[in-house]
Design an enzyme around this catalytic site. Structure first.
Site, PDB file in Angstrom:
ATOM      1  N   ASP A  21     -18.761   1.832  10.720  1.00  0.00           N
ATOM      2  CA  ASP A  21     -17.333   1.841  10.391  1.00  0.00           C
ATOM      3  C   ASP A  21     -17.022   2.826   9.275  1.00  0.00           C
ATOM      4  OD1 ASP A  21     -14.635   1.136  10.533  1.00  0.00           O
ATOM      5  OD2 ASP A  21     -14.843  -0.503   9.107  1.00  0.00           O
TER       6      ASP A  21
ATOM      7  N   LYS B 161     -15.234   7.301   4.007  1.00  0.00           N
ATOM      8  CA  LYS B 161     -15.879   6.023   3.714  1.00  0.00           C
ATOM      9  C   LYS B 161     -17.394   6.137   3.586  1.00  0.00           C
ATOM     10  CE  LYS B 161     -14.332   2.342   5.932  1.00  0.00           C
ATOM     11  NZ  LYS B 161     -13.844   1.482   7.033  1.00  0.00           N
TER      12      LYS B 161
ATOM     13  N   THR C 114      -9.428   6.208  15.992  1.00  0.00           N
ATOM     14  CA  THR C 114      -7.997   6.153  15.719  1.00  0.00           C
ATOM     15  C   THR C 114      -7.611   6.921  14.455  1.00  0.00           C
ATOM     16  OG1 THR C 114      -8.402   4.006  14.699  1.00  0.00           O
ATOM     17  CG2 THR C 114      -7.527   4.012  16.935  1.00  0.00           C
TER      18      THR C 114
ATOM     19  N   CYS D 101     -10.051 -12.547   9.123  1.00  0.00           N
ATOM     20  CA  CYS D 101      -8.813 -12.995   8.485  1.00  0.00           C
ATOM     21  C   CYS D 101      -9.049 -14.065   7.428  1.00  0.00           C
ATOM     22  CB  CYS D 101      -7.830 -13.538   9.523  1.00  0.00           C
ATOM     23  SG  CYS D 101      -7.086 -12.277  10.571  1.00  0.00           S
ATOM     24  N   HIS D 102     -10.014 -14.941   7.663  1.00  0.00           N
ATOM     25  CA  HIS D 102     -10.202 -16.093   6.778  1.00  0.00           C
ATOM     26  C   HIS D 102     -11.420 -15.975   5.876  1.00  0.00           C
ATOM     27  CE1 HIS D 102      -6.904 -18.352   8.549  1.00  0.00           C
ATOM     28  NE2 HIS D 102      -7.325 -17.960   9.737  1.00  0.00           N
TER      29      HIS D 102
ATOM     30  N   GLU E 148     -11.054  -1.312  16.122  1.00  0.00           N
ATOM     31  CA  GLU E 148     -11.845  -2.540  16.234  1.00  0.00           C
ATOM     32  C   GLU E 148     -11.422  -3.353  17.444  1.00  0.00           C
ATOM     33  OE1 GLU E 148     -13.157  -0.814  13.104  1.00  0.00           O
ATOM     34  OE2 GLU E 148     -11.074  -1.414  12.923  1.00  0.00           O
TER      35      GLU E 148
ATOM     36  N   GLU F 291       0.797  -1.225   0.000  1.00  0.00           N
ATOM     37  CA  GLU F 291       0.000   0.000   0.000  1.00  0.00           C
ATOM     38  C   GLU F 291       0.832   1.279   0.000  1.00  0.00           C
ATOM     39  OE1 GLU F 291      -2.882  -0.166   3.158  1.00  0.00           O
ATOM     40  OE2 GLU F 291      -3.874  -1.948   2.335  1.00  0.00           O
TER      41      GLU F 291
ATOM     42  N   CYS G 148     -13.049 -15.338  13.467  1.00  0.00           N
ATOM     43  CA  CYS G 148     -12.260 -15.894  12.356  1.00  0.00           C
ATOM     44  C   CYS G 148     -12.442 -15.169  11.030  1.00  0.00           C
ATOM     45  CB  CYS G 148     -12.598 -17.372  12.146  1.00  0.00           C
ATOM     46  SG  CYS G 148     -12.558 -18.382  13.646  1.00  0.00           S
TER      47      CYS G 148
END
Length: 716
Positions: free
Chosen positions: A330, A357, A266, A639-640, A210, A96, A636
């Site tokens: 978010d 966003k 943040t 990430c997955h 988060e 990035e 999970c």
């Protein structure tokens, strides 16, 4: 923070009078030591007005316009552009960063916060630095092990590391000069953003909204690393008092016990300095948790999802503009903030341009924070309109999903209509070139949610909104999920031209005086468009998705264009089947550098691996599968992948060998057998029975998708 001394307690002598005056300073303007300004190398003056041939800061200069006055590569010569050199990177994660170029050297950070310096003409590696970020840092870093760039000042290169350190490197050797941990703790905070330099100080915030983070922006002396000031973006525990009146005012917009989870807000990306006003502008993230109900949160929740301005010398509050009050979607405001001078209603205005966003393009007065305009640039359904005088949104009642029992499919979604991928502004055309995502997101409040010691703390029900194995639903979601490159007129508040793209999560943009806009995309192309009309003029097959923004520089009369290639980030790792909207892509992390007349080529791309679903038979009960789905959705899927469909960077658990044995998945999830690979133990939140329930859920999902593939070959 210095506190006022009661005059009745002061014996007025010459010395004590001086002490009294020091003690009576405005609580929002504390005395801070002056930094030593650089006199050689990259200086404040050079960042403010860089030579046409150099790129000295993340957005090229303080204005963050990402516009280059170079014209050798133009709409008439672009057809001769070719690959001059490339450099393979060992970090196969999302890339990035925007490279910086000074005095013939190209400086770039890669995933895992590594830094490299190349000869900018031929790609010869001059030095490389690895901060050795522990791989288990991924468990607290949203999203992916990315880094967006370095800062240059004096004779140093500065980088923020994923595990929360700020490191100063010798510019000529890459050896560390100093480093320090700058986050409050290394369990809830991370750093992915590029530092900025302001008057001899290094400015950096953190990620973590988060998790259990309290947002801030801090300034550190470039010579020593000493902290000069820190501005928090949300108030702390009222029982402990407030650092300043800005925090005291903000606390009145919160309720419940927000501070127990940090509050969020943040500053993980945008930081812009305006030397004309001596103000630093920065964007802030979402309130934490997203779902406000469990912590009893209500109100606007300042200063989350806002632009905040502070004094560059002291960090004292100047003004704020909140773009998304009571954010529960978010809708971070961390996207790049651009400074420009525009003629609006016949009047010259010094303004901020911002596309966060939430899908709305804002124009704000830079000096005062006065609202000028707000226009949606993509379809928006979380708000029904915006007050023409204040810009305050009228929130759609259905968007307050925690107040009902039905999920709310928000437009835009949590990925954002525009996230961190930088936009660019061309003062010649007067247009912003904006990479936009057109994608929804289903929000559902988790029932009876409690905070945990590990994982995302969003209080959403990820199981209730997981993509079902239903062809019509998946096809509909795929069709509705797209992207666009938008040429936006900030004065008129409308698009002048739009390039439709196959999917979302395309790269940032560069605009040049050669009537060019350059952008990489999720399909693996690096493309040049005409800045005035949006005509596609040239493209290069990069073999991998590009999400970073390009930059340009010149050496010896030769103009170059550089871009980091490497697919990844939150869209790849978290969105399940939608991650593949632009097609399946490798992560082939490379730095690509182009010039006119070059004939370089890339080695052939490795073939895409074809994974065949071959899961064991389901042996669990429906109750186990349902429980496992709830746990997977909470711990999970970030990430997955949603519904256990991975994007490509992280393992697709439907294919895991651990599905064949309860003890195998228990060793990973509970015992931390893959800790060194970033898969930490979840034993603080999960039991062995929970691990087995997750296994049964994964087996169930794998069998569902196997049946779907059998019914329609090629479906995921």
């Amino acid at each position: 923070m210095t506190r006022a001394i009661p005059r009745s307690a002061i014996v007025v002598t010459g010395a004590m009078l001086a002490l009294a005056l020091a003690g009576c300073r405005n609580a929002e303007a504390p005395a801070t030591p002056q930094a030593t300004l650089a006199t050689s190398g990259v200086t404040d003056a050079k960042i403010a007005a860089p030579g046409d041939d150099e790129w000295l800061s993340y957005g090229r200069d303080y204005s963050e316009q990402r516009f280059s006055p170079l014209t050798q590569i133009s709409d008439t010569t672009i057809g001769k552009l070719g690959l001059a050199w490339s450099a393979d990177l060992e970090t196969a994660r999302g890339q990035e960063a925007t490279p910086l170029m000074h005095d013939g050297t190209l400086y770039v950070s890669t995933a895992w916060s590594m830094v490299k310096a190349f000869d900018a003409t031929n790609g010869k590696l001059k030095w490389a630095y690895d901060p050795h970020v522990p791989r288990d840092t991924l468990a607290r870093a949203c999203c992916d092990a990315v880094n967006r760039g370095v800062a240059l000042y004096g004779g140093k290169v500065f980088v923020g590391t994923l595990d929360g350190r700020l490191v100063a490197l010798d510019q000529s050797t890459g050896k560390p000069v100093w480093e320090k941990v700058v986050v409050p703790n290394q369990s809830d905070y991370s750093i992915t953003g590029a530092p900025r330099i302001v008057k001899g100080r290094v400015l950096i915030g953190s990620g973590g909204a988060e998790y259990k983070a309290r947002g801030y922006l801090a300034a550190f002396d470039a010579e020593t690393g000493a902290e000069a000031w820190r501005f928090h973006t949300v108030p702390g525990n009222p029982a402990l008092g407030f650092e300043n009146t800005a925090m005291e005012r903000a606390a009145k917009t919160w309720s419940g016990e927000w501070w127990k989870l940090g509050g969020g807000g943040t500053v993980w990306d945008s930081i812009t300095y305006d030397p004309k006003l001596n103000l630093v502008f920065f964007g802030t993230g979402n309130a934490e948790p997203w779902n406000p109900a469990p912590m009893g949160r209500s109100g606007d929740n300042l200063y989350t999802s806002s632009i905040v301005a502070v004094n560059a010398d002291t960090g004292a509050y100047a003004w704020h503009f909140q773009e998304t009050p009571e954010d529960r979607w978010d809708f971070d405001s961390d996207a790049q903030i651009t400074v420009a001078d525009l003629t609006i209603n016949g009047q010259q205005r010094h303004v901020l341009l911002h596309a966060p966003k939430n899908g709305v393009f804002y124009v704000i007065d830079a000096k005062t924070g006065q609202f000028i305009s707000a226009k949606p640039f993509v379809p928006v359904n979380w708000a029904t309109g915006f007050d023409p005088a204040t810009g305050r949104p009228a929130v759609n009642p259905a968007a307050r999903y925690e107040k009902g029992d039905k999920p709310f499919v928000g437009l835009p979604g949590a990925g954002g209509a525009h996230s961190w991928q930088p936009m660019s502004f061309n003062p010649k055309t007067g247009l912003i070139y904006l990479p936009a995502n057109i994608a929804g997101f289903p929000y559902a409040a988790a029932k009876g949610w409690k905070p945990s010691d590990i994982g995302f703390q969003t209080a959403l029900d990820g199981a209730a909104t997981a993509m079902p194995a239903i062809t019509a639903v998946r096809d509909g979601a795929m069709k509705a999920t797209t992207g666009a490159l938008i040429a936006w007129d900030p004065v008129a508040g409308k698009a002048v031209w739009t390039v439709a793209q196959v999917g979302p999560w395309n790269g940032g943009t560069l605009s040049t005086a050669g009537n060019l806009v350059l952008q990489g995309n999720a399909q693996g192309e690096f493309v040049a468009y005409s800045a005035d009309k949006g005509r596609k003029l040239w493209s290069f097959p990069a073999q991998t998705g590009i999400i970073a923004a390009p930059m340009t520089y010149a050496i010896g009369g030769q103009q170059y264009i550089a871009v980091l290639a490497g697919w990844g980030g939150v869209w790849d790792i978290a969105t399940g089947v939608l991650a593949h909207k632009s097609g399946a892509t490798h992560n082939i992390s490379r730095l690509l550098v182009f010039k006119l007349g070059a004939k370089g080529t890339l080695p052939p791309a490795p073939p895409m691996a074809k994974l065949v679903l071959d899961p064991p038979a389901l042996t669990g009960t429906p109750q186990q599968v349902a429980h496992g789905g709830q746990l997977y959705g909470r711990y999970c899927n970030v990430c997955h992948g949603d519904a256990a469909v991975a994007g490509g960077l992280n393992p697709d658990l439907r294919h895991s060998g651990a599905l064949n044995a309860a003890e195998a998945i228990r060793s990973v999830v509970i015992d931390g057998a893959l800790h060194e690979n970033g898969m930490v133990s979840f034993k603080s939140a999960l039991t062995a029975d929970d691990a087995e329930a997750i296994r049964q859920y994964l087996i169930s999902r794998a069998n569902e998708d196997k049946a779907l593939e059998k019914a329609r070959p090629g479906a995921r």
